[in-house]
Design a protein around this motif. Structure first.
Motif, mmCIF file in Angstrom:
data_model
loop_
_atom_site.group_PDB
_atom_site.id
_atom_site.type_symbol
_atom_site.label_atom_id
_atom_site.label_comp_id
_atom_site.label_asym_id
_atom_site.label_seq_id
_atom_site.Cartn_x
_atom_site.Cartn_y
_atom_site.Cartn_z
ATOM 1 N N THR A 94 -0.229 1.364 3.605
ATOM 2 C CA THR A 94 -0.538 0.579 4.880
ATOM 3 C C THR A 94 -1.990 0.694 4.919
ATOM 4 O OG1 THR A 94 1.341 1.048 5.948
ATOM 5 C CG2 THR A 94 -0.414 0.240 7.335
ATOM 6 N N SER A 95 -2.889 1.958 4.801
ATOM 7 C CA SER A 95 -4.131 2.115 5.252
ATOM 8 C C SER A 95 -4.869 1.363 4.128
ATOM 9 C CB SER A 95 -4.372 3.450 5.130
ATOM 10 O OG SER A 95 -3.794 4.461 6.181
ATOM 11 N N ILE A 98 -8.537 -5.589 3.668
ATOM 12 C CA ILE A 98 -9.123 -6.879 4.360
ATOM 13 C C ILE A 98 -10.729 -6.986 4.292
ATOM 14 C CG2 ILE A 98 -9.083 -7.969 6.582
ATOM 15 C CD1 ILE A 98 -6.328 -6.419 6.973
ATOM 16 N N VAL A 99 -11.226 -6.023 4.251
ATOM 17 C CA VAL A 99 -12.653 -5.979 3.997
ATOM 18 C C VAL A 99 -13.101 -5.896 2.791
ATOM 19 C CG1 VAL A 99 -14.747 -4.658 4.666
ATOM 20 C CG2 VAL A 99 -12.955 -4.963 6.487
ATOM 21 N N ILE A 124 -10.078 -3.343 12.268
ATOM 22 C CA ILE A 124 -9.324 -2.554 11.446
ATOM 23 C C ILE A 124 -9.451 -0.878 11.874
ATOM 24 C CG2 ILE A 124 -9.384 -1.799 9.053
ATOM 25 C CD1 ILE A 124 -10.356 -4.622 8.330
ATOM 26 N N ILE A 125 -10.540 -0.663 12.292
ATOM 27 C CA ILE A 125 -10.913 0.848 12.504
ATOM 28 C C ILE A 125 -9.895 1.196 13.651
ATOM 29 C CG2 ILE A 125 -12.407 2.588 13.416
ATOM 30 C CD1 ILE A 125 -14.620 1.241 11.669
ATOM 31 N N PHE A 126 -9.739 0.335 14.692
ATOM 32 C CA PHE A 126 -8.802 0.661 15.731
ATOM 33 C C PHE A 126 -7.362 0.732 15.302
ATOM 34 C CE2 PHE A 126 -5.982 -1.226 19.258
ATOM 35 C CZ PHE A 126 -6.289 -0.215 20.008
ATOM 36 N N PHE A 127 -6.820 -0.167 14.493
ATOM 37 C CA PHE A 127 -5.534 -0.001 14.085
ATOM 38 C C PHE A 127 -5.369 0.979 13.134
ATOM 39 C CE2 PHE A 127 -5.314 -4.375 15.178
ATOM 40 C CZ PHE A 127 -3.966 -4.561 15.922
ATOM 41 N N GLN A 142 8.164 9.805 1.560
ATOM 42 C CA GLN A 142 8.387 8.658 1.851
ATOM 43 C C GLN A 142 7.435 8.016 3.075
ATOM 44 O OE1 GLN A 142 9.860 6.329 0.230
ATOM 45 N NE2 GLN A 142 11.407 7.485 -0.919
ATOM 46 N N GLY A 143 7.164 8.802 3.957
ATOM 47 C CA GLY A 143 6.250 8.609 4.940
ATOM 48 C C GLY A 143 4.651 8.676 4.618
ATOM 49 N N LEU A 144 4.492 9.698 3.881
ATOM 50 C CA LEU A 144 3.264 9.559 3.323
ATOM 51 C C LEU A 144 2.713 8.422 2.618
ATOM 52 C CD1 LEU A 144 2.579 13.309 2.754
ATOM 53 C CD2 LEU A 144 1.885 12.152 4.747
ATOM 54 N N LYS A 145 3.835 8.027 1.772
ATOM 55 C CA LYS A 145 3.502 6.778 0.537
ATOM 56 C C LYS A 145 3.113 5.520 1.788
ATOM 57 C CE LYS A 145 5.824 3.989 -2.472
ATOM 58 N NZ LYS A 145 7.310 3.486 -3.411
ATOM 59 N N SER A 146 3.978 5.699 2.716
ATOM 60 C CA SER A 146 3.699 4.281 3.516
ATOM 61 C C SER A 146 2.535 4.250 4.311
ATOM 62 C CB SER A 146 5.074 4.348 4.487
ATOM 63 O OG SER A 146 4.816 3.082 5.442
ATOM 64 N N LEU A 147 2.208 5.533 4.468
ATOM 65 C CA LEU A 147 0.663 5.527 5.132
ATOM 66 C C LEU A 147 -0.149 5.236 4.315
ATOM 67 C CD1 LEU A 147 -0.996 6.445 7.637
ATOM 68 C CD2 LEU A 147 -0.882 8.867 6.751
ATOM 69 N N ILE A 148 -0.427 5.734 2.926
ATOM 70 C CA ILE A 148 -1.361 5.317 1.952
ATOM 71 C C ILE A 148 -1.366 3.950 1.641
ATOM 72 C CG2 ILE A 148 -1.867 5.851 -0.325
ATOM 73 C CD1 ILE A 148 -0.758 8.405 -0.325
#
Length: 309
Positions: A46-47, A53-54, A99-102, A38-44
């Protein structure tokens, strides 16, 4: 003319049939079970969202600019001497930097939170399973239960599992996509990964590192079961007449085979996993070659993947 019509017809049919063909595809990473998955799915997600955005504005502006400044649009402003805009420079550089910072913060946090070597906090006692990659199959040893299997693994639901991973052949990679992280398997090295299944079901595990002719068949079934069903499965395995002793039985099993059927072994050497790793310590009290066990070996501990790094 006929050729053009045929290409047009083929293009239309491709677009119409693509959704139907893709409807049978699935993504284990997007349908996970367990804390790590679940955590890896959320990471994918979100990233991916941050990068859009770009990407989305660039795609939209590319289409709009191409339309506005097309050759037939005589109303478009013609400015051949334009060369710089502070506002555009701010947007072009500032937004990607933010974006890179976040993404950097997110990557740092999740790299530690979902470290494959980090034990999973749980009220249940962590189970240990040894996963050994061979040509071209997976050997699983349950040291506490004293059993072993080929190409099948079972775990109780909501129970953290500590997979100790190594290889009896070339470098490989162990992964159960629905449960989470992958980890490399290397001969003579002790690697590990912690996983947990929070949903009862059958999930496919695989090798994710090419290892030769039978690589595509290095698949295994992962059964996440209730505690009662897990105990019943263990009892079924213990009914097998086969044993897994090192090195006698292991040398037979380690021979290359493709699409090896599921096999059960009711008896396992007490320190099978440790003996296998030590067998690669040639010149250091181990064996002279893989598969030939030296009883006079020294009791050195196997090297871990973290120590090698």
């Amino acid at each position: 003319m006929r050729k053009r019509n045929s290409l047009k017809y083929l293009s239309v049919m491709t677009w119409l049939t693509a959704p139907l063909l893709l409807s049978g595809c699935g993504s284990a990473l997007m349908d996970p079970t367990g804390e790590v998955g679940q955590g890896l799915k959320s990471l994918i997600i979100t990233s991916f969202g941050l990068m859009l955005i770009v990407v989305i504005p660039v795609i939209v502006m590319t289409i709009l600019f191409a339309w506005k400044y097309r050759g037939t649009n005589l109303a478009a402003k013609y400015t051949p001497n334009w060369e710089h805009s502070n506002i555009i420079e701010i947007f072009v550089w500032a937004i990607p930097c933010v974006i890179i910072f976040f993404l950097a913060i997110l990557t740092w946090q999740t790299s530690h939170s979902y470290d494959p070597h980090k034990p999973i906090a749980s009220e249940e006692e962590t189970m240990t399973i040894d996963a050994i990659s061979l040509d071209w199959k997976w050997l699983f040893v349950y040291p506490d239960e004293g059993i072993a299997t080929i190409n099948e693994v079972a775990i109780p639901v909501d129970t953290p599992v500590h997979f100790r991973v190594t290889s009896g052949t070339v470098m490989n990679s162990f992964m159960i996509p629905t449960l989470g992280s992958q980890i490399y398997a290397m001969a003579g090295m002790n690697n590990d990964v912690y996983l947990e299944g929070n949903e009862i079901g059958n999930f496919r595990g695989r090798s994710t590192h090419y290892s030769g002719e039978g690589f595509s068949e290095m698949l295994f079934d992962t059964h996440v079961t209730s505690d009662e069903d897990f105990r019943a499965w263990v009892n079924k395995v213990k009914q097998s007449p086969k044993s897994m002793r090192f090195p006698e039985d292991y040398n037979q099993i380690a021979k290359p085979s493709i699409a090896n059927p599921v096999e059960y072994f009711s008896q396992v050497s007490p320190d099978f996993y440790g003996d296998l790793i030590k067998s690669y310590k040639a010149g250091h009290g181990g064996t002279d070659s893989h598969g030939e066990h030296n009883e006079a070996r020294e009791s050195s501990m196997p090297m871990s993947a973290q120590a090698a790094e």
